[in-house]
Design a protein around this motif. Structure first.
Motif, PDB file in Angstrom:
ATOM      1  N   ALA A 204       0.843  -1.197   0.000  1.00 53.55           N
ATOM      2  CA  ALA A 204       0.000   0.000   0.000  1.00 53.55           C
ATOM      3  C   ALA A 204       0.873   1.240   0.000  1.00 53.55           C
ATOM      4  O   ALA A 204       1.983   1.252   0.535  1.00 53.55           O
ATOM      5  CB  ALA A 204      -0.911  -0.006   1.222  1.00 53.55           C
ATOM      6  N   VAL A 205       0.372   2.311  -0.602  1.00 49.16           N
ATOM      7  CA  VAL A 205       1.105   3.575  -0.687  1.00 49.16           C
ATOM      8  C   VAL A 205       0.616   4.511   0.414  1.00 49.16           C
ATOM      9  O   VAL A 205      -0.589   4.631   0.661  1.00 49.16           O
ATOM     10  CB  VAL A 205       0.893   4.227  -2.068  1.00 49.16           C
ATOM     11  CG1 VAL A 205       1.356   5.689  -2.064  1.00 49.16           C
ATOM     12  CG2 VAL A 205       1.624   3.438  -3.142  1.00 49.16           C
ATOM     13  N   ALA A 206       1.560   5.181   1.069  1.00 48.21           N
ATOM     14  CA  ALA A 206       1.231   6.220   2.046  1.00 48.21           C
ATOM     15  C   ALA A 206       1.399   7.577   1.380  1.00 48.21           C
ATOM     16  O   ALA A 206       2.513   7.963   1.012  1.00 48.21           O
ATOM     17  CB  ALA A 206       2.132   6.107   3.275  1.00 48.21           C
ATOM     18  N   LEU A 207       0.306   8.291   1.184  1.00 48.71           N
ATOM     19  CA  LEU A 207       0.359   9.606   0.545  1.00 48.71           C
ATOM     20  C   LEU A 207       0.946  10.627   1.507  1.00 48.71           C
ATOM     21  O   LEU A 207       0.604  10.643   2.694  1.00 48.71           O
ATOM     22  CB  LEU A 207      -1.041  10.046   0.107  1.00 48.71           C
ATOM     23  CG  LEU A 207      -1.759   9.120  -0.880  1.00 48.71           C
ATOM     24  CD1 LEU A 207      -3.171   9.612  -1.128  1.00 48.71           C
ATOM     25  CD2 LEU A 207      -0.992   9.024  -2.183  1.00 48.71           C
ATOM     26  N   VAL A 208       1.825  11.472   0.991  1.00 47.53           N
ATOM     27  CA  VAL A 208       2.472  12.493   1.813  1.00 47.53           C
ATOM     28  C   VAL A 208       2.017  13.867   1.332  1.00 47.53           C
ATOM     29  O   VAL A 208       2.324  14.283   0.218  1.00 47.53           O
ATOM     30  CB  VAL A 208       4.011  12.402   1.733  1.00 47.53           C
ATOM     31  CG1 VAL A 208       4.650  13.479   2.597  1.00 47.53           C
ATOM     32  CG2 VAL A 208       4.487  11.016   2.145  1.00 47.53           C
ATOM     33  N   ASP A 209       1.264  14.556   2.176  1.00 50.67           N
ATOM     34  CA  ASP A 209       0.774  15.896   1.850  1.00 50.67           C
ATOM     35  C   ASP A 209       1.138  16.825   2.998  1.00 50.67           C
ATOM     36  O   ASP A 209       0.572  16.732   4.085  1.00 50.67           O
ATOM     37  CB  ASP A 209      -0.741  15.864   1.635  1.00 50.67           C
ATOM     38  CG  ASP A 209      -1.280  17.170   1.077  1.00 50.67           C
ATOM     39  OD1 ASP A 209      -0.524  18.160   1.066  1.00 50.67           O
ATOM     40  OD2 ASP A 209      -2.443  17.205   0.655  1.00 50.67           O
ATOM     41  N   GLU A 210       2.097  17.709   2.752  1.00 54.57           N
ATOM     42  CA  GLU A 210       2.600  18.567   3.817  1.00 54.57           C
ATOM     43  C   GLU A 210       1.631  19.668   4.221  1.00 54.57           C
ATOM     44  O   GLU A 210       1.883  20.401   5.170  1.00 54.57           O
ATOM     45  CB  GLU A 210       3.939  19.170   3.394  1.00 54.57           C
ATOM     46  CG  GLU A 210       5.028  18.105   3.247  1.00 54.57           C
ATOM     47  CD  GLU A 210       6.359  18.693   2.820  1.00 54.57           C
ATOM     48  OE1 GLU A 210       6.394  19.895   2.462  1.00 54.57           O
ATOM     49  OE2 GLU A 210       7.357  17.957   2.834  1.00 54.57           O
ATOM     50  N   SER A 211       0.503  19.772   3.497  1.00 55.20           N
ATOM     51  CA  SER A 211      -0.507  20.751   3.901  1.00 55.20           C
ATOM     52  C   SER A 211      -1.238  20.286   5.149  1.00 55.20           C
ATOM     53  O   SER A 211      -1.960  21.044   5.787  1.00 55.20           O
ATOM     54  CB  SER A 211      -1.510  20.990   2.770  1.00 55.20           C
ATOM     55  OG  SER A 211      -2.211  19.793   2.456  1.00 55.20           O
TER      56      SER A 211
END
Length: 457
Positions: free
Chosen positions: A72-79
């Motif tokens: 599974a992919v962990a999405l990285v969103d710095e917002s």
């Protein structure tokens, strides 16, 4: 001299009017919010061009599975917070596979790196987003809002090591459909044209300019012939074919074949006339709305998702005679699986499907999605009719149980819950493109609240 008592009385009357308006506005606002809360969002699926990964969006949930690394992919969103805070309406990989774009009702367009799955840029739209497309060269993203305006954004560049750069992106108006909601956007395979479909039966073919940020001013053609909304677009492109042809589907139960240079209608396939092959109930109204179309790369077969069809219909396109015909129906037995979105890649010979929705009434789940895959689309066979299309078992799907757990939220879904969700999905897909009718009071309220928001901004 004016009688102060009269002035006072007038002020009191004005205050009463304001109070009455406030009560009325409050009631309309509550009604608007209730309508929005029950506005079901169908599940979406998108496949990486070389099938490195698969993404599913349902409601505000965006899930990605890495097929290369089987994880599974962990999405990285710095917002911070969730990737989206309202229903996602469009997801798409770029043709080169380096970028993935998501957008929707929260008026955010997010560009992700498909290597790090980090959000590279976030664009704020003025209105809710209804469709998007990524240019073939991977340099621009185009997205359409609910007012029929298409915007263009520069995609992030790369650094000296070839890694995508994070940057603040700005959207510029590219073209408009004059307040008609755009339902689908596609770039032609050669990248020279951008095609937009709308809810007012039109398909517009526009020359994509060399300097997109200056706007698009040259219309190549209009493809006119649908008698109801146009819901989806796709291109058929094979190695032996010099000119790609466009196929479209809509609410008039037809799939149409177009010459986009002249705008000429080449052929029409009425899937509604094939009702004998559809496992549906005619009492439910128009059961043959085309909800999605997916062409198989280097293949002349077209997969068609039809409202209430438990499976898909495959059409065959004869490029020499420029005709469409029904090849077969691939049924999905044992489950009430009605696809809401289709996807394929340039490799693998697989057709990916998803069904599901968010904000389901009468269901304990906030969202539900179910993924299925059909095999039997090989490049060695241009029309693939000599091969047997097989619905893969869950254990045979690439990624297996790990993928299903990530994209569905669970490996298995309770049959009763799935049946209840299927009914909600049918209703959602039926109402998705139908124009809403508002009373005069509600129209004025919507205008007023829009203007209020602009003033605050």
């Amino acid at each position: 001299m004016e009688d102060p008592r009269v002035e006072e009385c007038e002020h009191d009357h004005d205050d009463d009017d304001n109070n009455n308006k406030t009560v009325e506005d409050t009631q309309l606002e509550e009604s608007e919010q209730n309508n929005k809360d029950v506005e079901v969002a169908p599940a979406l699926i998108s496949v990486h061009p070389t099938q490195n990964s698969v993404a599913v969006a349902v409601g505000s949930n965006l899930c990605v599975f890495n097929l290369l690394e089987d994880c599974a992919v962990a999405l990285v969103d710095e917002s911070g917070g969730a990737s989206h805070n309202d229903s996602i309406r469009a997801i798409k990989y770029g043709a080169n596979g380096k970028f993935f774009v998501s957008a929707g009702d929260d008026k955010l367009v997010k560009v992700w790196s498909t290597e790090s799955w980090r959000c590279l840029s976030t664009v704020c739209s003025e209105k809710r987003v209804s469709a998007l497309a990524v240019s073939n060269g991977g340099l621009h993203v185009c997205f359409a809002d609910k007012f029929g305006v298409v915007w263009v954004v520069d995609l992030p560049g790369v650094d000296g090591n070839g890694a995508p750069l994070i940057k603040k992106a700005v959207s510029i108006p590219l073209l408009a459909h004059y307040c008609s909601i755009i339902t689908s956007l596609e770039f032609s395979p050669d990248g020279r044209l951008i095609i937009s479909a709308d809810r007012d039966f039109k398909i517009r073919v526009t020359v994509f300019p060399k300097q997109p940020l200056d706007g698009a001013h040259e219309i190549q053609s209009f493809c006119l012939g649908h008698t109801e909304f146009v819901s989806c677009l796709a291109f058929i492109s094979t190695p032996g074919c010099l000119q790609s042809v466009l196929v479209s589907g809509g609410g008039d139960s037809t799939v149409r074949l177009w010459d986009i240079i002249s705008g000429s209608l080449l052929d029409t396939c009425e899937v509604g006339a094939k009702t004998g092959q559809l496992k549906s109930d005619a009492s439910e109204g128009n059961c043959s709305i085309i909800t999605d179309i997916c062409t198989i790369p280097d293949c002349t077969l077209i997969a068609v998702a039809i409202q209430n069809l438990q499976g898909i219909m495959l059409l065959s396109c004869d490029l020499q005679s420029q005709t469409l015909s029904v090849a077969k129906v691939v049924s999905i037995m044992g489950e009430n699986f009605i696809p809401t979105c289709l996807g394929s890649s340039n490799s693998g010979g697989l057709l990916w499907m998803v069904t599901g929705a968010s904000k389901l009434r009468g269901c304990d789940l906030s969202f539900l999605s179910r993924v299925k895959v059909i095999s039997g689309f090989k490049k060695s066979s241009p029309d693939s009719l000599e091969q047997e299309q097989i619905v893969l078992a869950d254990t045979e799907i690439p990624g297996g149980a790990k993928l299903l757990e990530k994209l569905q939220g669970s490996i298995s879904i309770d049959e009763k819950v799935f049946l209840a969700a299927a009914d909600a999905v049918k209703t959602a897909m039926c109402n998705l493109f139908i124009k809403k009718q508002y009373s005069v009071e509600r129209r004025e309220f919507r205008k007023r609240t829009r203007n209020d928001k602009k003033t605050k901004e």
